[in-house]
Every structure is written in C-alpha cells, then in structure tokens.
Design a protein around this motif. Structure first.
Motif, PDB file in Angstrom:
ATOM      1  N   HIS A 107       0.757  -1.157  -0.378  1.00  0.00           N
ATOM      2  CA  HIS A 107       0.018  -0.127  -0.428  1.00  0.00           C
ATOM      3  C   HIS A 107       1.098   1.377  -0.068  1.00  0.00           C
ATOM      4  N   ASP A 137     -10.755   2.246   2.453  1.00  0.00           N
ATOM      5  CA  ASP A 137     -11.685   2.044   2.846  1.00  0.00           C
ATOM      6  C   ASP A 137     -12.951   0.828   2.169  1.00  0.00           C
ATOM      7  N   THR A 168     -10.742  -3.094  -0.513  1.00  0.00           N
ATOM      8  CA  THR A 168     -10.172  -3.671   0.536  1.00  0.00           C
ATOM      9  C   THR A 168      -9.400  -4.395  -0.525  1.00  0.00           C
ATOM     10  N   ALA A 203      -7.533   1.967  -4.040  1.00  0.00           N
ATOM     11  CA  ALA A 203      -6.948   2.116  -3.782  1.00  0.00           C
ATOM     12  C   ALA A 203      -6.340   2.706  -2.255  1.00  0.00           C
TER      13      ALA A 203
END
Lengths: 215, 215
Positions: free
Chosen positions: A120, A189, A192, A184
């Motif tokens: 991420h 949220d 996912t 993302a």
C-alpha cells in the motif's frame, strides 16, 4: 537505521562505499515516509533530512540535487517491486499443474497491487511520483519506466500463457491493476485487499474461457 | 465569458441572481484551466482570480473561502459529466436490438473516459482533485461522491444487463475505467483514445460469453 547500527558497533572508520550506499538508502526511506504522510510536494531536502535525522548538508553530500534524490528513491522502489516479481516468476515457471500455474500468475500480478501495508505504501508513493511527473518533467523518465515495466511483466505473462491479442489484453489488465491501485490509495476503506483479489481472480478466470483456456 | 457578453449588451443592471451564478461558473472555468496547466496546488484564490481576469476581492465575494471555490468547481465538473451520461442512458433505453444496446452501453461508459480533449481535461482535473483529497480532508467528500457515482452508473448498467455477480464486476469495470483515465492523463501518447476504445470494447464483449450474453 542500518547505518546507525553500524556506527554503534564500529570502533574505527565505516568503509566509505558501504557507508555511501547505506546512507543513500536511509535517505530514500525517509523520502518514502515524507511522501506517504504529506505528499511529494513536501519532500524538500530539508524535510527529508529532518525525517532521516541528518543534517541538510549531509544529505546534499550524497545527492547532487533534489531531483537526483527523488530519482534515487524511485529507483529504490522499483528495485524492491522487481525483486518480488522475479521471485514469483520463478515459482510460475516451476508450476507443474494448470492450477499451480494459475495461482502463481495470480500471486505474481498481486505483487503489483496494494494487498498489504508495505505494498500500500509503495502504491501511494508510485501515485505521488507519477502524478507529480505530469507537471515536473524531471520525474517523467522514471514514471515512464514504471508504466512500461508493468506492461512488460503483464505482457510476458499473457503471451507465455497463449492469450490471444496480447497488446489489447495487456493494456486491459495493466489498466485494471493501475485502477485498483489508485482506488486503493484514494479510497482504501472501499477498495480492500479482499475486493482487489476477487477482481483480479475474476479477470484471470475470464482469460481462460470454459476453465480450459491457456491461463 | 457569458457574463462579459451580458455586460456589453446590458444598459441597466445585470439581474443579481444570474450574475452570481454566471460569475461563479466563470471562476470555476478558471479553476479548471489553472489546475490543468499547473496542478491543484497552484489554484490559489490569487492565481484563479488572475486567470479569470477578476480582482481577488471579486472572487472572494462569490466564495466564502478557497475550499468552497474548489468544491464548487468540482460540482461543476460532476454536473457536466452527469448531463452527458444521462443523455446516453436515454439512448440505451431506446435501443431496440442487442447491437444498438451494446453500442449504447459502450457510448455511455465512454463518457467516463478521456476520449476527446474536453474529456481529457476533465480526467486531469478529476485526478488532481482525487489525488489532493488524500492529504486535504476538505476535498474528500466530493472525491468520494465521484468514486461512488461512477460505481453507481456502472453497477446499474451491469445489473440491468443481467450480468452475474454485479458487485465484483462493477468494481472490475469501474477500476478499469479509472485505470485507463489515469494512464491517459499520465501517459497520453501511449494510452490513446483508440486503445481505450479497444480495451473497453473487449471488456464489454467478455461480459457476453459466446456473443449471446446479456450485454
């Protein structure tokens, strides 16, 4: 971090080459943290030096200018993804059943998606750099290499699986991966890891019609 | 522009409501031009006023603060895309053959892709706002509405066509559209309108297996 530990353990001089390499990496990690938390516009030499716990002059010693600092950080990021993808390529090649191969391809392409906190962070930094490259020409070559690198990986996977019309399918799958990564980053949220995995699996399944196709 | 023409033609007072509405639109257009050329960070009240050919005080008269200015501009953008999509929805509903319906759906979803210079500008501005929303909380609600709006449009198209597993297919198609838009903004010479059309067509064709499916 590494260099700090090395300093604590060493009585004499730290060898210069190792020192420079490690120090540049420490600075690149600081670039990542600043970009992730505050955006690329805040990744000034001063802010990065502060984040790394170094004097500005010390950072300047290792990088000719701000552009070189950012370019090095981006190369670090690319190298990190590259190493993970290469390890996955080896696993796909070693697959002995279609199911193993499918799982291997899914795992390989998943390395390009923000499926865990480290990935991420990488996606956030990728988007910050790519986006900044629109208005900062110095960043364009690196952003371009990443764009083309993803298509090279995806294209090879599809070609070696015998998927028809590789150019269009490559762009379709690469754009899907880019879109999932952007979504993302911007709406974490909603987009996912489970949803991204389900979308990727559906897409790959669609490339083997009737379950007996090439992938 | 409109307000300037109106001023030239009017001898008396320009009606206040029309004036305020038109003036706010003129300012929104100036926001778009600044964001497109220099990025959202440069869209200060001062720069926007200069681009609109207005005094800063005049812009302040119509917007309480910078956030309200940006939020209004974003709503303008959303309204513009909305009107185009709605016109396309009417055409899909009026389709009398599967081929007409497929072409209608392709045209509708194409409104969300940067297929011409106006839509390219919209995509640039969308990415600038969405990206800025990551580190600027005031922009998040509008960015969220756009994200969800695209999924609502895509979800309805897929549901009304009887595509199975609408939630995952919606995210897959919406992420593909987002990815193509981002790629076209960041690498416009590689992600051409022709390529985007080919990718979208391939994706929609994949949703009607054997050519006799729902889409």
């Amino acid at each position: 971090m590494l260099i700090k530990l090395a300093r604590l353990c060493y009585k004499g001089e730290v060898p210069k080459v190792v020192d420079a390499e490690a120090r540049r990496r420490v600075v690149a990690e600081a670039v990542f943290r600043v970009v992730r938390a505050q955006g690329l516009d805040q990744a000034s030499l001063r802010n990065v030096a502060e984040e790394a716990g170094l004097a500005v002059g010390s950072v300047r010693h290792y990088f000719a200018d701000h552009d070189e600092l950012l370019a090095f950080a981006l190369e670090e990021l690319v190298g990190r993804v590259d190493r993970r993808v290469m390890a996955r390529v080896a696993r796909v090649r070693a697959a002995s059943t279609p199911e193993e191969r499918f799982a291997g391809v899914e795992g390989l392409l998943g390395e390009l998606l923000p499926l865990d906190p480290d990935r991420h962070d990488e996606a956030v930094i990728w988007l910050e750099f790519s986006h900044a490259a629109r208005t900062r020409p110095a960043l364009r070559p690196a952003a371009r290499r990443i764009h083309e690198g993803i298509r090279m990986v995806v294209g090879r996977v599809l070609a070696s699986a015998g998927v028809p019309d590789v150019p269009v399918e490559t762009e379709r799958l690469a754009a899907l991966l880019d879109g999932l990564a952007v979504d993302a980053v911007l709406q974490p949220d909603l987009t996912t890891p489970d949803l991204m995995r389900a979308v990727l699996r559906r897409h790959l399944a669609g490339l083997r019609p009737g379950g007996r196709g090439p992938l």
